[in-house]
Design a protein around this motif. Sequence first.
Motif, PDB file in Angstrom:
ATOM      1  N   PRO A 177      20.510  43.066  40.039  1.00 50.57           N
ATOM      2  CA  PRO A 177      20.796  43.110  41.483  1.00 50.57           C
ATOM      3  C   PRO A 177      22.188  42.604  41.840  1.00 50.57           C
ATOM      4  O   PRO A 177      22.681  42.859  42.945  1.00 50.57           O
ATOM      5  CB  PRO A 177      19.709  42.213  42.090  1.00 50.57           C
ATOM      6  N   TRP A 178      22.827  41.893  40.909  1.00 53.48           N
ATOM      7  CA  TRP A 178      24.186  41.413  41.162  1.00 53.48           C
ATOM      8  C   TRP A 178      25.227  42.522  40.971  1.00 53.48           C
ATOM      9  O   TRP A 178      26.321  42.445  41.502  1.00 53.48           O
ATOM     10  CB  TRP A 178      24.493  40.272  40.184  1.00 53.48           C
ATOM     11  N   LEU A 179      24.874  43.575  40.206  1.00 56.23           N
ATOM     12  CA  LEU A 179      25.864  44.528  39.719  1.00 56.23           C
ATOM     13  C   LEU A 179      26.446  45.425  40.800  1.00 56.23           C
ATOM     14  O   LEU A 179      27.674  45.470  40.984  1.00 56.23           O
ATOM     15  CB  LEU A 179      25.248  45.372  38.596  1.00 56.23           C
ATOM     16  N   LEU A 180      25.609  46.160  41.514  1.00 60.80           N
ATOM     17  CA  LEU A 180      26.139  47.144  42.467  1.00 60.80           C
ATOM     18  C   LEU A 180      26.924  46.504  43.611  1.00 60.80           C
ATOM     19  O   LEU A 180      28.016  46.989  43.947  1.00 60.80           O
ATOM     20  CB  LEU A 180      25.012  48.022  43.007  1.00 60.80           C
ATOM     21  N   PRO A 181      26.423  45.424  44.247  1.00 59.26           N
ATOM     22  CA  PRO A 181      27.262  44.786  45.273  1.00 59.26           C
ATOM     23  C   PRO A 181      28.602  44.319  44.727  1.00 59.26           C
ATOM     24  O   PRO A 181      29.642  44.482  45.377  1.00 59.26           O
ATOM     25  CB  PRO A 181      26.407  43.607  45.745  1.00 59.26           C
ATOM     26  N   SER A 182      28.591  43.747  43.524  1.00 61.80           N
ATOM     27  CA  SER A 182      29.831  43.259  42.920  1.00 61.80           C
ATOM     28  C   SER A 182      30.772  44.411  42.605  1.00 61.80           C
ATOM     29  O   SER A 182      31.979  44.336  42.852  1.00 61.80           O
ATOM     30  CB  SER A 182      29.500  42.474  41.653  1.00 61.80           C
ATOM     31  N   PHE A 183      30.225  45.512  42.066  1.00 63.48           N
ATOM     32  CA  PHE A 183      31.047  46.662  41.694  1.00 63.48           C
ATOM     33  C   PHE A 183      31.706  47.283  42.913  1.00 63.48           C
ATOM     34  O   PHE A 183      32.928  47.500  42.942  1.00 63.48           O
ATOM     35  CB  PHE A 183      30.196  47.699  40.968  1.00 63.48           C
ATOM     36  N   PHE A 184      30.929  47.597  43.937  1.00 66.73           N
ATOM     37  CA  PHE A 184      31.498  48.265  45.108  1.00 66.73           C
ATOM     38  C   PHE A 184      32.429  47.334  45.890  1.00 66.73           C
ATOM     39  O   PHE A 184      33.424  47.783  46.470  1.00 66.73           O
ATOM     40  CB  PHE A 184      30.391  48.822  45.998  1.00 66.73           C
ATOM     41  N   HIS A 185      32.127  46.042  45.898  1.00 67.44           N
ATOM     42  CA  HIS A 185      33.037  45.080  46.518  1.00 67.44           C
ATOM     43  C   HIS A 185      34.380  45.086  45.793  1.00 67.44           C
ATOM     44  O   HIS A 185      35.451  45.112  46.425  1.00 67.44           O
ATOM     45  CB  HIS A 185      32.414  43.684  46.481  1.00 67.44           C
ATOM     46  N   ASN A 186      34.325  45.099  44.471  1.00 65.86           N
ATOM     47  CA  ASN A 186      35.544  45.113  43.677  1.00 65.86           C
ATOM     48  C   ASN A 186      36.326  46.414  43.873  1.00 65.86           C
ATOM     49  O   ASN A 186      37.557  46.399  44.011  1.00 65.86           O
ATOM     50  CB  ASN A 186      35.195  44.944  42.198  1.00 65.86           C
ATOM     51  N   GLN A 187      35.620  47.548  43.887  1.00 67.57           N
ATOM     52  CA  GLN A 187      36.317  48.832  44.022  1.00 67.57           C
ATOM     53  C   GLN A 187      36.950  48.974  45.402  1.00 67.57           C
ATOM     54  O   GLN A 187      38.069  49.506  45.528  1.00 67.57           O
ATOM     55  CB  GLN A 187      35.350  49.986  43.756  1.00 67.57           C
ATOM     56  N   MET A 188      36.278  48.518  46.424  1.00 68.74           N
ATOM     57  CA  MET A 188      36.872  48.586  47.757  1.00 68.74           C
ATOM     58  C   MET A 188      38.078  47.644  47.858  1.00 68.74           C
ATOM     59  O   MET A 188      39.080  47.970  48.503  1.00 68.74           O
ATOM     60  CB  MET A 188      35.824  48.232  48.819  1.00 68.74           C
ATOM     61  N   ALA A 189      37.992  46.493  47.201  1.00 70.13           N
ATOM     62  CA  ALA A 189      39.139  45.582  47.179  1.00 70.13           C
ATOM     63  C   ALA A 189      40.320  46.217  46.440  1.00 70.13           C
ATOM     64  O   ALA A 189      41.481  46.029  46.824  1.00 70.13           O
ATOM     65  CB  ALA A 189      38.745  44.265  46.524  1.00 70.13           C
ATOM     66  N   SER A 190      40.020  46.977  45.375  1.00 62.32           N
ATOM     67  CA  SER A 190      41.083  47.693  44.665  1.00 62.32           C
ATOM     68  C   SER A 190      41.726  48.733  45.576  1.00 62.32           C
ATOM     69  O   SER A 190      42.945  48.920  45.558  1.00 62.32           O
ATOM     70  CB  SER A 190      40.507  48.379  43.414  1.00 62.32           C
ATOM     71  N   LEU A 191      40.898  49.403  46.367  1.00 65.73           N
ATOM     72  CA  LEU A 191      41.431  50.409  47.284  1.00 65.73           C
ATOM     73  C   LEU A 191      42.254  49.762  48.393  1.00 65.73           C
ATOM     74  O   LEU A 191      43.209  50.379  48.898  1.00 65.73           O
ATOM     75  CB  LEU A 191      40.276  51.225  47.877  1.00 65.73           C
ATOM     76  N   VAL A 192      41.922  48.533  48.775  1.00 61.68           N
ATOM     77  CA  VAL A 192      42.757  47.807  49.737  1.00 61.68           C
ATOM     78  C   VAL A 192      44.168  47.613  49.161  1.00 61.68           C
ATOM     79  O   VAL A 192      45.172  47.877  49.838  1.00 61.68           O
ATOM     80  CB  VAL A 192      42.130  46.441  50.088  1.00 61.68           C
ATOM     81  N   THR A 193      44.238  47.140  47.909  1.00 64.74           N
ATOM     82  CA  THR A 193      45.542  46.964  47.271  1.00 64.74           C
ATOM     83  C   THR A 193      46.304  48.275  47.240  1.00 64.74           C
ATOM     84  O   THR A 193      47.490  48.336  47.599  1.00 64.74           O
ATOM     85  CB  THR A 193      45.361  46.442  45.823  1.00 64.74           C
ATOM     86  N   THR A 194      45.638  49.339  46.826  1.00 66.73           N
ATOM     87  CA  THR A 194      46.291  50.651  46.737  1.00 66.73           C
ATOM     88  C   THR A 194      46.770  51.123  48.100  1.00 66.73           C
ATOM     89  O   THR A 194      47.874  51.676  48.229  1.00 66.73           O
ATOM     90  CB  THR A 194      45.309  51.669  46.137  1.00 66.73           C
ATOM     91  N   SER A 195      45.964  50.914  49.114  1.00 70.34           N
ATOM     92  CA  SER A 195      46.350  51.346  50.460  1.00 70.34           C
ATOM     93  C   SER A 195      47.610  50.637  50.926  1.00 70.34           C
ATOM     94  O   SER A 195      48.505  51.261  51.524  1.00 70.34           O
ATOM     95  CB  SER A 195      45.199  51.082  51.440  1.00 70.34           C
ATOM     96  N   PHE A 196      47.719  49.341  50.659  1.00 65.46           N
ATOM     97  CA  PHE A 196      48.909  48.614  51.080  1.00 65.46           C
ATOM     98  C   PHE A 196      50.135  49.008  50.248  1.00 65.46           C
ATOM     99  O   PHE A 196      51.257  49.051  50.774  1.00 65.46           O
ATOM    100  CB  PHE A 196      48.672  47.109  51.011  1.00 65.46           C
ATOM    101  N   VAL A 197      49.930  49.307  48.977  1.00 63.72           N
ATOM    102  CA  VAL A 197      51.059  49.764  48.158  1.00 63.72           C
ATOM    103  C   VAL A 197      51.552  51.126  48.652  1.00 63.72           C
ATOM    104  O   VAL A 197      52.764  51.346  48.809  1.00 63.72           O
ATOM    105  CB  VAL A 197      50.652  49.838  46.675  1.00 63.72           C
ATOM    106  N   ILE A 198      50.635  52.039  48.903  1.00 64.73           N
ATOM    107  CA  ILE A 198      51.012  53.366  49.407  1.00 64.73           C
ATOM    108  C   ILE A 198      51.620  53.255  50.802  1.00 64.73           C
ATOM    109  O   ILE A 198      52.643  53.877  51.117  1.00 64.73           O
ATOM    110  CB  ILE A 198      49.788  54.297  49.411  1.00 64.73           C
ATOM    111  N   GLY A 199      50.982  52.438  51.661  1.00 66.61           N
ATOM    112  CA  GLY A 199      51.500  52.262  53.012  1.00 66.61           C
ATOM    113  C   GLY A 199      52.870  51.616  53.020  1.00 66.61           C
ATOM    114  O   GLY A 199      53.756  52.013  53.785  1.00 66.61           O
TER     115      GLY A 199
END
Length: 444
Positions: A177-199
Amino acid sequence: MDDALLYSRLQFAFTITYHYLFPQLTMGLALIIVIYKGLYLKTNQLIFNDSAKFWAKIFAVNFAMGVVTGIPMEFQFGTNWAQFSERTGNIIGQTLAMEGMFSFFLESSFLGLFLFGEKLLGKKLHFMTAFLIFIGAWASGYLIIATHSWMQNPVGHEILANGKFVLKNFSDLFSNPWLLPSFFHNQMASLVTTSFVIGGTGAFYLLVKKHHQYGLLFLKTAIITGAISTLSVAFPTGDLLAQQVAKKQPITLAAMEGLFDAEEGAPIVLIGQPNMVTQRLDNKIEVPNLLSFLTYQRWNAEIKGLNDFPKSEWPTNIPGLYYSYHIMVGLGTIFIGIMLLGVWYLWRKKLELQRWFLWVLLFAIPFPYIANTAGWYTSELGRQPYLVYGLFKTADGVSENVSAGNSLFTLLGFVGLYLVLGFIMLILVGKIVYKGPETTIKTT
């Protein structure tokens, strides 16, 4: 803490912190490249294809740096953490091997085809290479986080008489039960970094009046993906992960919030400094009852404090955990504000006219990296003093035959080498950004 344990922990902390600067961008860029290639396939507009190839170059540099800095971490399991590897290798070895054999090779193989095989493959197959890179990148993250999730919430195992962990149920490893929340939280955080780099890159082009069409496209892309990802990091992914922490590691939750005594209607602390001598928060500013509501959906629910648990079970660095958590949350809140303001300007068709906002995006580029680092520190410091939560302490996992001097020597070597590699990487990425996309359209 003896010196050998201290230096081994510092070495792994440094190498993994430095390493994760790169995968967080590649995982986000993998998705953006697929989106651009998909738009090119649908609309046949060359600007999308040019943009995909431009970001693929930066992806390749980051990917190479991630590989170079990731390999030493694998070796450290055998050199500095041999006892941990011997005891838990039957479990974590499976997910780490799957990550290397399937995800890494998938990602690296099709990256070469994407970079050099466009004319040979054609539009549809070239899109498929981008999609398989994305699958490889995200599957790699999934398998790594499956390992991490087992260490946070060990499931599906038994401990033999010799102290070794063996896996009883393979499916339990991936239904943790720890896996999916942790995974999607991490992936969305990665997309935050990418969005700011692209922006930030798009803002740079508009500010210096170069590659205007690409700059505007990058800016729009960043605002849309940034708004989605910054909100998703907070809810639902962050909320779901926080519920796992409250359920499985209540002592960690108390330390994250600086809560020393149990409270009904516990507040969320916005600002404060944990005082370990008096066991209270100094100079705090708080929102009453909010922690209880967010945790248990009841305003007056009781939240246990640190003093409800034995001190031997307390996280070993409570101030570090507290500040890491609040840095992550504070920056995340600021990111939401920036991106929602960007959505407002985009909807009003005034985005490129707000030069002050472009400067904000440009100078904001480093801060998602800080937030991601603080987030991982929160997770790792919260698990201490355990490597496998509640079952296997960190002090028991260090190698017996590696001296403090050896660990310190190699730590200093890593610091020097990684600084050189980082400098080279910044030069390479800087040259790619300065040159801009290889245009096949007329730009202004």
